[in-house]
Design an enzyme around this catalytic site. Structure first.
Site, PDB file in Angstrom:
ATOM      1  N   GLY A  24      32.048  -3.871  97.151  1.00 12.26           N
ATOM      2  CA  GLY A  24      31.506  -5.205  96.956  1.00 12.26           C
ATOM      3  C   GLY A  24      31.170  -5.461  95.493  1.00 12.26           C
ATOM      4  O   GLY A  24      30.695  -6.527  95.143  1.00 12.26           O
ATOM      5  N   CYS A  25      31.425  -4.465  94.651  1.00 14.49           N
ATOM      6  CA  CYS A  25      31.226  -4.626  93.209  1.00 14.49           C
ATOM      7  C   CYS A  25      32.596  -4.717  92.552  1.00 14.49           C
ATOM      8  O   CYS A  25      33.507  -3.987  92.939  1.00 14.49           O
ATOM      9  CB  CYS A  25      30.497  -3.421  92.621  1.00 14.49           C
ATOM     10  SG  CYS A  25      28.827  -3.215  93.225  1.00 14.49           S
TER      11      CYS A  25
END
Length: 136
Positions: free
Chosen positions: A50-51
């Site tokens: 998610g980064c």
């Protein structure tokens, strides 16, 4: 909610500065404080999804209080991670679940500089922390 000592130190340091350039410089310095993770710890198992940048997160619990170590390839993100870590270090699980990430970075005077992708990435790190304390 009481701030851990290092978080109070960070808050004092960042709020004393005027302008983004000074805060960005201090942010980079805080990022240098992160303890590097070993090659084993920088594995897919510890990677935060998610980064946009690579971020790894390792957690352990001592006497019911949580301690995290994290690292990123991106310099600015390392600083943001360092500030997140000082905010949550040593918190018991229930308090960790109540951390207001946006509020913390706004207090530091960094809220406006958090792009949506950085903000999403930091929220992914916090969510991963919360998931880890449930799993461990």
């Amino acid at each position: 909610m009481n701030l851990p000592a290092a978080a109070a130190e960070a808050l004092q340091a960042f709020t004393a500065l005027q302008g983004w350039e000074q805060r960005a410089r201090l942010l980079m310095q805080w990022g240098e404080r992160l303890e590097p993770l070993s090659d084993t710890e920088r594995s897919d198992e510890h990677r935060v999804h998610g980064c946009e940048s690579n971020v790894w997160l390792v957690a352990d619990s001592r006497a019911g209080r949580w301690h995290f170590r994290a690292y990123s390839d991106a310099r600015l993100l390392r600083g943001l991670l360092a500030l997140l870590l000082v905010r949550v270090d040593g918190l018991p699980g229930p308090e960790l679940a109540e951390v207001d990430l946006a509020g913390w970075f706004n207090q530091l005077g960094l809220g406006r500089q958090l792009s949506p992708s950085r903000s999403n990435g930091l929220n992914a790190v916090l969510k991963r922390m919360q998931d880890l304390i449930v799993d461990l």
